[in-house]
Scaffold this active site. Sequence first.
Site, mmCIF file in Angstrom:
data_model
loop_
_atom_site.group_PDB
_atom_site.id
_atom_site.type_symbol
_atom_site.label_atom_id
_atom_site.label_comp_id
_atom_site.label_asym_id
_atom_site.label_seq_id
_atom_site.Cartn_x
_atom_site.Cartn_y
_atom_site.Cartn_z
ATOM 1 N N GLY A 212 0.823 -1.206 0.000
ATOM 2 C CA GLY A 212 0.000 0.000 0.000
ATOM 3 C C GLY A 212 0.850 1.246 0.000
ATOM 4 N N ASN A 213 0.233 2.375 0.313
ATOM 5 C CA ASN A 213 0.957 3.639 0.407
ATOM 6 C C ASN A 213 0.360 4.488 1.518
ATOM 7 O OD1 ASN A 213 -1.261 5.309 -0.812
ATOM 8 N ND2 ASN A 213 -0.780 4.073 -2.628
#
Length: 405
Positions: A212-213
């Site tokens: 993810g981020n």
Amino acid sequence: MTNVLKGKKIVLGITGSIAAYKACYLIRGLVKCGAEVQVVITPAGKEFITPITLSALTSKPVISDFFAQRDGTWHSHVDLGLWADAMLIAPATASTIGKIAHGIADNMLITTYLSMKAPVFVAPAMDLDMYAHPSTQANLDKLRSFGNHIIEPGTGELASHLVGKGRMEEPDNIIRHLEEYFASQGGGLKGRTVLVTTGPTYEKIDPVRFIGNYSSGKMGVALADECAARGANVILVNGPMQVAPHFPMYKRYEVESAAEMYDAATEAFAEVDAAILAAAVADYTPEHVAVEKMKRIGDLALSLKPTQDIAARLGELKKLSSRKKILVGFALETTNELSNAEDKLARKNLDFIVLNSLNDAGAGFRYDTNKISIIDRQGKVDYPLKPKAEVAADIVDRLAALLSE
């Protein structure tokens, strides 16, 4: 976010209810939104809250009687009806509701109501039995037939199902009703449908891990609210995030992966006039997802494959569309910022692109502020560091201008 109540003139009618103290919170909230508030209170209302308190909050004398002094000076209910952008009666007792329904003009509040040219909002406040009585319900139906907006008690998140039906709606929810009304009147995007993507995507490795981020979704939510505040029907497609839009969305799709966001965005694109692609979509996703949680056994190598490019696909669909569509992209860069953004603008058939850099303090993921440049085929416009709500207004200004051409 454009504040739809800024500069609005609100007549607040207060009646003789135990809930009259909530008028203080209403006034504070309205003034904070930039509204100008004039209180008109019934004689019974003054038994529950003092005009001095209300005057201190509004910075205006409170109006209660027809005549201000014994020298014949009088308050013009007609002038108030012409001055106001809206009238809000909160709390509204069963007695006042009944008088309004039957035109019994025996106090300043009701004569002001009868002279009102602006929309009227009524927030009932009484015990459950009084509220449920057929005569009260019949009077409320009459008010609806007159075009008044009834803010039903007990519909907000803060009111319980059992005790909420008679009590006045919470001040924050009443203010939201006003905001939604003025937003629906339009502010450059009325009748337009706008797609907004926001948040991160999570690409599963196994049932408990993902790639993810750091995207919080704040910028996209600010954009969705800004568009809604200007009268647009907003379709929000968002990945996992902790923030929520202030305004109700026309449609909302909550997704997790890049593939799910791709499907939702491409499906929605057919019905929109514009799309703002503010989501931080993963560029790669694991080629294989483990069915069970992987054990720690040493070095791990992941095989990744590219995700489907949402912006590029919408750019292609834009070319094929028989009607005008505006496509707005985002570029978050760390190096070669301008050239990378200009390349993305051209390749993906965007109308303009919003560039922000992780090298700018206070900009990017998780912050409440952002510093952007808007780039189109005519050049670049730089903006200073601002709260994301104000950044959203700048972006939507450009979008609205393009839609109006």
